[in-house]
Write an enzyme that holds these catalytic residues in place. Structure first.
Site, PDB file in Angstrom:
ATOM      1  N   GLU A  30      40.500  32.387  68.803  1.00 17.25           N
ATOM      2  CA  GLU A  30      39.041  32.345  68.998  1.00 17.25           C
ATOM      3  C   GLU A  30      38.318  31.392  68.055  1.00 17.25           C
ATOM      4  O   GLU A  30      37.504  31.803  67.230  1.00 17.25           O
ATOM      5  CB  GLU A  30      38.454  33.755  68.842  1.00 17.25           C
ATOM      6  CG  GLU A  30      38.968  34.724  69.889  1.00 17.25           C
ATOM      7  CD  GLU A  30      38.524  36.166  69.624  1.00 17.25           C
ATOM      8  OE1 GLU A  30      37.585  36.374  68.848  1.00 17.25           O
ATOM      9  OE2 GLU A  30      39.147  37.071  70.196  1.00 17.25           O
TER      10      GLU A  30
ATOM     11  N   GLU B 267      45.529  39.015  76.899  1.00 11.60           N
ATOM     12  CA  GLU B 267      44.872  40.281  76.534  1.00 11.60           C
ATOM     13  C   GLU B 267      44.160  40.877  77.750  1.00 11.60           C
ATOM     14  O   GLU B 267      43.046  41.404  77.657  1.00 11.60           O
ATOM     15  CB  GLU B 267      43.852  40.041  75.401  1.00 11.60           C
ATOM     16  CG  GLU B 267      44.469  39.380  74.181  1.00 11.60           C
ATOM     17  CD  GLU B 267      43.524  39.244  72.987  1.00 11.60           C
ATOM     18  OE1 GLU B 267      42.461  39.895  72.978  1.00 11.60           O
ATOM     19  OE2 GLU B 267      43.870  38.485  72.065  1.00 11.60           O
TER      20      GLU B 267
HETATM   21  O1  G3I Z   1      42.795  52.428  61.953  1.00 13.84           O
HETATM   22  C1  G3I Z   1      41.473  52.583  61.413  1.00 13.84           C
HETATM   23  C2  G3I Z   1      41.189  54.009  61.094  1.00 13.84           C
HETATM   24  O2  G3I Z   1      42.066  54.430  60.074  1.00 13.84           O
HETATM   25  C3  G3I Z   1      39.731  54.156  60.673  1.00 13.84           C
HETATM   26  O3  G3I Z   1      39.431  55.482  60.444  1.00 13.84           O
HETATM   27  C4  G3I Z   1      38.800  53.601  61.768  1.00 13.84           C
HETATM   28  C5  G3I Z   1      37.339  53.662  61.357  1.00 13.84           C
HETATM   29  O4  G3I Z   1      36.583  52.643  61.962  1.00 13.84           O
HETATM   30  O5  G3I Z   1      39.152  52.270  61.992  1.00 13.84           O
HETATM   31  C6  G3I Z   1      40.486  52.102  62.449  1.00 13.84           C
HETATM   32  O6  G3I Z   1      40.702  50.716  62.626  1.00 13.84           O
HETATM   33  C7  G3I Z   1      40.116  50.150  63.772  1.00 13.84           C
HETATM   34  C8  G3I Z   1      41.245  49.489  64.583  1.00 13.84           C
HETATM   35  O7  G3I Z   1      40.687  48.781  65.672  1.00 13.84           O
HETATM   36  C9  G3I Z   1      42.250  50.518  65.130  1.00 13.84           C
HETATM   37  O8  G3I Z   1      41.636  51.377  66.034  1.00 13.84           O
HETATM   38  C10 G3I Z   1      39.113  49.091  63.323  1.00 13.84           C
HETATM   39  O9  G3I Z   1      38.015  49.718  62.699  1.00 13.84           O
HETATM   40  C11 G3I Z   1      38.644  48.291  64.529  1.00 13.84           C
HETATM   41  O10 G3I Z   1      37.828  47.201  64.066  1.00 13.84           O
HETATM   42  C12 G3I Z   1      39.831  47.719  65.271  1.00 13.84           C
HETATM   43  O11 G3I Z   1      39.383  47.046  66.418  1.00 13.84           O
HETATM   44  C13 G3I Z   1      40.260  46.093  66.971  1.00 13.84           C
HETATM   45  C14 G3I Z   1      39.526  44.762  67.068  1.00 13.84           C
HETATM   46  O12 G3I Z   1      40.343  43.820  67.743  1.00 13.84           O
HETATM   47  C15 G3I Z   1      39.215  44.177  65.692  1.00 13.84           C
HETATM   48  O13 G3I Z   1      40.382  43.855  64.996  1.00 13.84           O
HETATM   49  C16 G3I Z   1      40.690  46.567  68.341  1.00 13.84           C
HETATM   50  O14 G3I Z   1      41.495  47.745  68.222  1.00 13.84           O
HETATM   51  C17 G3I Z   1      41.497  45.481  69.038  1.00 13.84           C
HETATM   52  O15 G3I Z   1      41.782  45.863  70.360  1.00 13.84           O
HETATM   53  C18 G3I Z   1      40.673  44.202  69.065  1.00 13.84           C
HETATM   54  O16 G3I Z   1      41.462  43.203  69.659  1.00 13.84           O
HETATM   55  C19 G3I Z   1      40.821  41.939  69.823  1.00 13.84           C
HETATM   56  C20 G3I Z   1      41.891  40.881  69.638  1.00 13.84           C
HETATM   57  O17 G3I Z   1      42.496  41.025  68.385  1.00 13.84           O
HETATM   58  C21 G3I Z   1      41.297  39.473  69.794  1.00 13.84           C
HETATM   59  N1  G3I Z   1      40.630  39.344  71.072  1.00 13.84           N
HETATM   60  C22 G3I Z   1      39.616  40.359  71.360  1.00 13.84           C
HETATM   61  C23 G3I Z   1      40.226  41.761  71.243  1.00 13.84           C
HETATM   62  C24 G3I Z   1      39.228  42.826  71.604  1.00 13.84           C
HETATM   63  O18 G3I Z   1      38.162  42.842  70.711  1.00 13.84           O
END
Ligand code: G3I
Length: 340
Positions: free
Chosen positions: A152, A257
């Site tokens: 991105e 994705e």
């Molecule tokens: O695991 C922690 C947990 O311990 C904590 O209590 C909780 C509180 O917010 O957060 C949890 O982590 C989260 C993680 O997902 C696992 O669920 C993060 O906050 C959250 O920001 C994270 O979001 C991910 C996001 O990328 C940001 O990294 C999404 O799962 C993931 O599907 C998403 O994937 C992205 C790709 O990498 C790039 N393209 C877009 C796609 C969708 O946004």
């Protein structure tokens, strides 16, 4: 003789009825599709959820690490690497003969504070980027087959995102990231991964221009990932153009994705059907428009509606994937299976 004939027909009909009654769970994407089919997975579900694990192994032949290899997860503070979850997923993939795709080395999302608030100069940040890429890629050399090296980099208007990497290192950070990854594992297939290629012609053109430039400079880039977090309302024409133009680069093409949002429509039998048609369209267009040798495959962004990143807020449910919240195949799954 006649009795045997009717008995055979009876058994065949029963078998077909029972397959459809089970929602075709005996049928498998990985057996039916003529290209690799993957799912993003996370370590928590793989470790604790048997149904999740079984569905993954029955249906898919590739996995992507959804979050565990992001900078924040794997390199939380300077010089400190946390391998536990990424190792778990890679070991699981290798043990089960799944192709493992690493996501992602350089991105502006999911950065630890020591990078997002970085105050040093370009020499220092370049050294950090190089060390990060080399350390992560070397650890998984020959086990992680491919990487999203840069993720991105563009805005929807086609300009570069002013990320910490861009602001301090300039636009050529992208080329150098690919070189470092290639040095660490010359066999790895290296991707530039971008979102909204189907929705934004300006972004799509910027990506294609960059791909041409990098290839002309012999930068070791092998593939273009198009995330395809798309929606019911997305016109099919944009999807076709995105796939066609990506194929024309000659690079490996990964729909990396894939998921299809129903909102802003309400979930109903008819939107479920419309989603199935959209899935069928995307998957069959990919197969028709991308030459065989460039078909890296399609990856859905997790496995069931229950596990999707789009379902983190309970107040705004979504239904974006091929399996429902009870791990049963949806119409979209059947539509794909029946097209091949
Ligand atoms: O695991 C922690 C947990 O311990 C904590 O209590 C909780 C509180 O917010 O957060 C949890 O982590 C989260 C993680 O997902 C696992 O669920 C993060 O906050 C959250 O920001 C994270 O979001 C991910 C996001 O990328 C940001 O990294 C999404 O799962 C993931 O599907 C998403 O994937 C992205 C790709 O990498 C790039 N393209 C877009 C796609 C969708 O946004």
């Amino acid at each position: 003789m006649i009795r045997v004939y009717f008995a055979t027909i009876f058994c065949t009909v029963c078998c077909v009825l029972s397959l459809s009654a089970q929602g075709q769970t005996n049928v498998s994407l990985k057996k039916v599709l003529p290209f690799p089919i993957g799912a993003a997975v996370n370590a928590k579900y793989l470790k604790n959820n048997v149904a999740y694990r079984q569905l993954l192994l029955a249906q898919y032949n590739c996995i992507t690490t959804e979050n565990e290899m992001k900078f924040k997860a794997i390199h939380p503070s300077k010089g400190v690497y946390n391998w536990i979850n990424a190792d778990y997923i890679v070991d699981f993939g290798v043990k089960n003969n799944l192709r493992v795709h690493g996501h992602t080395l350089i991105w502006h999302g999911s950065l630890p504070l020591w990078i997002s608030k970085f105050q040093g100069d370009s020499v220092e940040l370049e050294a950090i980027m190089k060390d990060h890429i080399r350390t992560v890629v070397s650890r998984y050399k020959n086990r992680v087959a491919s990487w999203d090296v840069v993720n991105e980099a563009f805005n929807d208007n086609g300009s570069y995102k002013k990320t910490i990497w861009y602001k301090i290192l300039g636009p050529d950070y992208i080329a150098r990231a690919f070189k470092y990854a290639h040095e660490a594992d010359p066999n790895a297939i290296l991707f530039f991964n971008e979102n909204a290629n189907e929705a934004s012609p300006l972004k799509r053109n910027a990506v294609l221009k960059l791909m041409k430039k990098l290839m002309a400079r012999n930068i070791p880039i092998h593939g273009l990932g198009m995330q395809m977090h798309t929606r019911l309302a997305q016109p099919n024409s944009g999807i076709t153009t995105a796939i066609k133009t990506a194929a024309a680069t000659g690079l490996q093409v990964h729909l990396s994705e894939l998921d299809i949002r129903i909102r802003p429509y309400a979930y109903s039998d008819s939107t479920d059907k419309a989603q199935a048609l959209k899935y069928k369209f995307i998957v069959t267009q990919y197969n028709a428009l991308v030459p065989k040798k460039q078909q890296f495959g399609i990856t859905t962004w997790n496995i069931t509606d229950n596990d999707s990143w789009l379902n983190k807020s309970k107040s705004k449910p979504e239904w974006p994937l091929l399996f429902d919240k009870n791990y049963k195949p949806k119409k979209a799954f059947n539509a794909i299976i029946n097209s091949f």
